[in-house]
Design a protein around this motif. Structure first.
Motif, short mmCIF file in Angstrom:
data_model
loop_
_atom_site.label_atom_id
_atom_site.label_comp_id
_atom_site.label_asym_id
_atom_site.label_seq_id
_atom_site.Cartn_x
_atom_site.Cartn_y
_atom_site.Cartn_z
N ASP A 1 -0.26 -8.25 8.45
CA ASP A 1 -1.25 -9.12 7.80
C ASP A 1 -0.97 -9.33 6.31
N GLN A 2 -0.08 -8.50 5.73
CA GLN A 2 0.22 -8.61 4.31
C GLN A 2 1.59 -9.22 4.01
N VAL A 3 2.37 -9.48 5.03
CA VAL A 3 3.74 -9.96 4.82
C VAL A 3 3.74 -11.32 4.12
N GLY A 4 4.61 -11.47 3.13
CA GLY A 4 4.78 -12.74 2.44
C GLY A 4 3.78 -13.03 1.35
N LYS A 5 2.84 -12.12 1.11
CA LYS A 5 1.81 -12.35 0.09
C LYS A 5 2.16 -11.73 -1.25
N GLY A 6 3.17 -10.84 -1.24
CA GLY A 6 3.56 -10.19 -2.48
C GLY A 6 2.63 -9.10 -2.94
N SER A 7 1.68 -8.73 -2.07
CA SER A 7 0.65 -7.76 -2.47
C SER A 7 0.83 -6.38 -1.84
N ALA A 8 1.85 -6.20 -1.02
CA ALA A 8 2.04 -4.92 -0.33
C ALA A 8 2.29 -3.80 -1.35
N ASN A 9 1.68 -2.65 -1.09
CA ASN A 9 1.73 -1.52 -2.01
C ASN A 9 2.89 -0.59 -1.67
N GLU A 10 3.71 -0.27 -2.67
CA GLU A 10 4.91 0.53 -2.46
C GLU A 10 4.75 2.01 -2.75
N LEU A 11 3.54 2.47 -3.09
CA LEU A 11 3.37 3.86 -3.51
C LEU A 11 3.76 4.87 -2.43
N SER A 12 3.43 4.59 -1.18
CA SER A 12 3.77 5.53 -0.11
C SER A 12 5.28 5.66 0.02
N LEU A 13 6.00 4.54 -0.13
CA LEU A 13 7.46 4.60 -0.05
C LEU A 13 8.03 5.41 -1.21
N ILE A 14 7.50 5.21 -2.40
CA ILE A 14 7.95 5.99 -3.56
C ILE A 14 7.68 7.48 -3.34
N ASN A 15 6.49 7.80 -2.82
CA ASN A 15 6.18 9.19 -2.49
C ASN A 15 7.19 9.77 -1.51
N ALA A 16 7.54 8.97 -0.48
CA ALA A 16 8.48 9.44 0.54
C ALA A 16 9.86 9.69 -0.06
#
Length: 340
Positions: free
Chosen positions: A307-322
């Motif tokens: 539902d968030q693809v292509g909006k530029g609003s996806a949050n990257e914090l979980s990936l950075i944590n990983a």
């Protein structure tokens, strides 16, 4: 890279745009270079370029360049973003299998996964219930468990991707003891010298002396006593409605949960913060880690978020944590002369 139709490419770009990550590690994306190019274009990141490689040793590993081991598994002209497809499932599975192979060959120090779509990989003919099971299969691992982490709150699971009815049936002394041991070893791998482990009960009030169920009496408590006899610092069973608050308050270093949602809900309550006024996620934090493997595997603690693809609003914090957890595990493993 995760499912190519998901937010995986976008949050990968966002995470790898941070200079501080390149000060700590050498990140290599396993995926499709053209899809990563598309993500850069959608985000308007003309200051970053994609560098295609065929092996980890060809990477440039500097900020402003995203090194991609190009698998060429996606026809970008036919890919429909935000949609489940066998092509996306084939690609996502292929990326995971490749990164496992690289880690098993010790060409890389750690692996970090973006989300895949379980329906898509099964549609493609790969009948796995998730990353954890894929990693177990291709590393030949029999004893493993999932750990979720958000700051000082850590949870491991006796069972994960099974029905609730089956999850209750899997609460057996041998499995609970196995997960306690894995939890103890994981904490020590993170530099915690004397881990304090709490074991959650299965039933309300831990069964209330058998009134609400006998699993605590017949399976969980015997496992705890056996672990204590091995010198493991473990307490329980602790009522599941209070154990996570205690852990977050510093009473315990890790909690053994009995099933998927018992452990996932408190972690996501702590790590996922939605701003109702701005109608956006202020934070999507947390890490999913597979313990018991011969290689390091961490992951985002969220799904494909179509539902968030292509909006530029996806949050990257979980990936950075990983990524940061993967770095920590690699450093604590004293791995030298290889690349993360």
């Amino acid at each position: 890279m995760g499912d190519p139709a998901s937010i995986g490419p976008e949050i990968t770009v966002k995470a790898l745009s941070r200079k501080e990550l390149y000060d700590k590690c050498r990140p290599l994306v396993i995926g499709d270079a053209r899809i990563m190019d598309m993500a850069l274009q959608e985000l308007g990141r003309n200051d970053i370029s994609v560098h295609k490689v065929t092996s980890p040793h060809e990477g440039l590993y500097r900020q402003g360049v995203i090194d991609v081991l190009d698998m060429g598994l996606v026809d970008a002209d036919k890919l429909e973003l935000s949609k489940v497809s066998s092509m996306a499932g084939t690609a996502a599975f292929g990326y995971v299998k490749k990164v496992i192979e690289l880690a098993m060959k010790k060409e890389i120090d750690a692996t970090v996964t973006n989300a895949l779509n379980k329906e898509a990989i099964n549609l493609a003919g790969y009948h796995f219930s998730g990353h954890t099971e894929i990693y177990a299969e291709y590393t030949g691992t029999k004893k493993y468990t999932m750990m979720l982490a958000h700051h000082n709150l850590r949870v491991v699971h006796v069972s994960t991707h099974v029905s609730l009815r089956e999850a209750c049936d899997r609460v057996k002394k041998e499995r609970v003891l196995e997960v306690i041991r894995i939890a103890d070893e994981a904490c020590r791998s993170m530099g915690i010298e004397k881990p304090r482990i709490a074991v959650a009960g299965l039933n309300p009030h831990c069964g209330e002396g058998g009134l609400f169920g006998r699993e605590e009496i017949e399976e969980i408590t015997p496992a705890i006593r056996a672990a204590e006899a091995e010198g493991i610092h473990v307490q329980g069973p602790v009522p599941p409605d209070t154990v996570f608050s205690k852990a977050r308050g510093g009473w315990y270093d890790i909690v053994v949960a009995m099933y998927h949602d018992q452990g996932h809900i408190p972690l996501k309550m702590a790590g996922f913060v939605y701003n109702s006024e701005a109608q956006k996620w202020d934070a999507v934090e947390g890490v999913n880690i597979t313990l018991g493997l011969p290689i390091i595997r961490t992951s985002v603690d969220h799904g494909t978020a179509f539902d968030q693809v292509g909006k530029g609003s996806a949050n990257e914090l979980s990936l950075i944590n990983a990524i940061e957890y993967a770095i920590g595990f690699a450093l604590n493993s004293n791995i030298q002369n290889r690349m993360i």
